[in-house]
Design an enzyme around this catalytic site. Sequence first.
Site, mmCIF file in Angstrom:
data_model
loop_
_atom_site.group_PDB
_atom_site.id
_atom_site.type_symbol
_atom_site.label_atom_id
_atom_site.label_comp_id
_atom_site.label_asym_id
_atom_site.label_seq_id
_atom_site.Cartn_x
_atom_site.Cartn_y
_atom_site.Cartn_z
ATOM 1 N N GLY A 39 -13.956 7.527 -8.082
ATOM 2 C CA GLY A 39 -12.632 8.102 -8.315
ATOM 3 C C GLY A 39 -11.566 7.623 -7.358
ATOM 4 O O GLY A 39 -10.435 8.126 -7.388
ATOM 5 N N CYS B 116 0.860 -1.187 0.000
ATOM 6 C CA CYS B 116 0.000 0.000 0.000
ATOM 7 C C CYS B 116 0.894 1.234 0.000
ATOM 8 O O CYS B 116 1.712 1.417 0.923
ATOM 9 C CB CYS B 116 -0.901 -0.010 1.235
ATOM 10 S SG CYS B 116 -1.736 1.561 1.517
ATOM 11 N N HIS C 161 -8.447 8.236 2.556
ATOM 12 C CA HIS C 161 -7.772 9.531 2.575
ATOM 13 C C HIS C 161 -8.771 10.607 2.206
ATOM 14 O O HIS C 161 -9.745 10.343 1.503
ATOM 15 C CB HIS C 161 -6.591 9.544 1.593
ATOM 16 C CG HIS C 161 -6.956 9.089 0.221
ATOM 17 N ND1 HIS C 161 -7.091 7.753 -0.096
ATOM 18 C CD2 HIS C 161 -7.255 9.781 -0.905
ATOM 19 C CE1 HIS C 161 -7.441 7.644 -1.365
ATOM 20 N NE2 HIS C 161 -7.566 8.869 -1.883
ATOM 21 N N HIS D 237 -6.591 2.985 0.609
ATOM 22 C CA HIS D 237 -6.270 3.291 2.008
ATOM 23 C C HIS D 237 -6.955 4.634 2.194
ATOM 24 O O HIS D 237 -6.595 5.595 1.488
ATOM 25 C CB HIS D 237 -4.746 3.389 2.187
ATOM 26 C CG HIS D 237 -4.282 3.738 3.570
ATOM 27 N ND1 HIS D 237 -3.188 3.138 4.156
ATOM 28 C CD2 HIS D 237 -4.723 4.654 4.471
ATOM 29 C CE1 HIS D 237 -2.996 3.649 5.370
ATOM 30 N NE2 HIS D 237 -3.917 4.596 5.575
ATOM 31 N N CYS E 240 0.655 3.329 3.171
ATOM 32 C CA CYS E 240 1.342 2.710 4.314
ATOM 33 C C CYS E 240 2.849 2.922 4.200
ATOM 34 O O CYS E 240 3.536 3.170 5.201
ATOM 35 C CB CYS E 240 1.014 1.221 4.398
ATOM 36 S SG CYS E 240 -0.644 0.875 5.036
ATOM 37 N N ASP F 254 -0.275 16.132 -2.336
ATOM 38 C CA ASP F 254 -0.627 15.188 -3.399
ATOM 39 C C ASP F 254 0.394 15.326 -4.537
ATOM 40 O O ASP F 254 0.798 16.435 -4.896
ATOM 41 C CB ASP F 254 -2.048 15.475 -3.913
ATOM 42 C CG ASP F 254 -2.598 14.328 -4.734
ATOM 43 O OD1 ASP F 254 -3.569 13.697 -4.287
ATOM 44 O OD2 ASP F 254 -2.066 14.056 -5.839
ATOM 45 N N HIS G 274 -4.385 1.331 8.434
ATOM 46 C CA HIS G 274 -4.813 0.971 7.080
ATOM 47 C C HIS G 274 -6.280 0.563 7.108
ATOM 48 O O HIS G 274 -6.651 -0.456 7.705
ATOM 49 C CB HIS G 274 -3.968 -0.167 6.499
ATOM 50 C CG HIS G 274 -4.379 -0.517 5.099
ATOM 51 N ND1 HIS G 274 -3.815 0.067 3.993
ATOM 52 C CD2 HIS G 274 -5.344 -1.348 4.642
ATOM 53 C CE1 HIS G 274 -4.405 -0.398 2.902
ATOM 54 N NE2 HIS G 274 -5.336 -1.259 3.268
ATOM 55 N N HIS H 129 -9.036 14.442 0.597
ATOM 56 C CA HIS H 129 -8.331 15.467 -0.178
ATOM 57 C C HIS H 129 -8.660 16.835 0.429
ATOM 58 O O HIS H 129 -9.842 17.219 0.485
ATOM 59 C CB HIS H 129 -8.807 15.460 -1.637
ATOM 60 C CG HIS H 129 -8.541 14.184 -2.372
ATOM 61 N ND1 HIS H 129 -7.502 14.048 -3.277
ATOM 62 C CD2 HIS H 129 -9.183 12.983 -2.357
ATOM 63 C CE1 HIS H 129 -7.533 12.819 -3.788
ATOM 64 N NE2 HIS H 129 -8.529 12.161 -3.256
HETATM 65 P P1 AMP Z 1 -8.006 8.927 -4.995
HETATM 66 O O1 AMP Z 1 -7.990 8.883 -6.501
HETATM 67 O O2 AMP Z 1 -9.173 9.664 -4.390
HETATM 68 O O3 AMP Z 1 -7.847 7.532 -4.426
HETATM 69 O O4 AMP Z 1 -6.740 9.764 -4.567
HETATM 70 C C1 AMP Z 1 -5.450 9.221 -4.571
HETATM 71 C C2 AMP Z 1 -4.508 10.376 -4.647
HETATM 72 O O5 AMP Z 1 -3.239 9.922 -4.247
HETATM 73 C C3 AMP Z 1 -4.358 10.963 -6.059
HETATM 74 O O6 AMP Z 1 -4.751 12.338 -6.036
HETATM 75 C C4 AMP Z 1 -2.872 10.788 -6.368
HETATM 76 O O7 AMP Z 1 -2.335 11.873 -7.059
HETATM 77 C C5 AMP Z 1 -2.276 10.657 -4.964
HETATM 78 N N1 AMP Z 1 -1.030 9.916 -4.863
HETATM 79 C C6 AMP Z 1 -0.776 8.666 -5.325
HETATM 80 N N2 AMP Z 1 0.490 8.309 -4.996
HETATM 81 C C7 AMP Z 1 1.017 9.331 -4.288
HETATM 82 C C8 AMP Z 1 2.274 9.569 -3.661
HETATM 83 N N3 AMP Z 1 3.257 8.661 -3.692
HETATM 84 N N4 AMP Z 1 2.471 10.754 -3.038
HETATM 85 C C9 AMP Z 1 1.493 11.683 -3.006
HETATM 86 N N5 AMP Z 1 0.280 11.510 -3.552
HETATM 87 C C10 AMP Z 1 0.041 10.369 -4.200
#
Ligand code: AMP
Length: 111
Positions: A90, A3, A97, A95, A6, A29, A45, A99
């Site tokens: 989307g 993950c 999160h 895991h 994680c 992000d 997680h 925004h």
């Molecule tokens: P979601 O599409 O709502 O699951 O959001 C996942 C978010 O994680 C997206 O906006 C990606 O740009 C962001 N993301 C994925 N990998 C990373 C990373 N290594 N560091 C920072 N953001 C990430």
Amino acid sequence: MDCIFCKIINGEVRSNIVYEDDYVVAFNDLNPMAPTHILIVPKKHIATILDISDADADIIGKINLAAKKIAEKFKFEDFRLVANCGKDAGQSVFHIHYHFLAGRRFAWPPG
Ligand code: AMP
């Protein structure tokens, strides 16, 4: 567990951390959708919002408190907090999160 969040939480993958407490970590992000785009992620997680249990109520509360602290830290009075649940909504990282988006106007309803 494979993950990405994680791995960020345990330091295996680098990220730009802007806030951290015992329950959550928040970092920029990688692909920002607004001038400020921060992800607020619980250290535990949990794959999706549908996997949250009553025992996780404190964690979910801490996420909202983290959003408030981040807003205060970066002096935002207007921001959007968004959580996508499931692929069609989307969600791409499984895991949970939230925004934290700020620094521009946002349309409502969302697209
Ligand atoms: P979601 O599409 O709502 O699951 O959001 C996942 C978010 O994680 C997206 O906006 C990606 O740009 C962001 N993301 C994925 N990998 C990373 C990373 N290594 N560091 C920072 N953001 C990430």
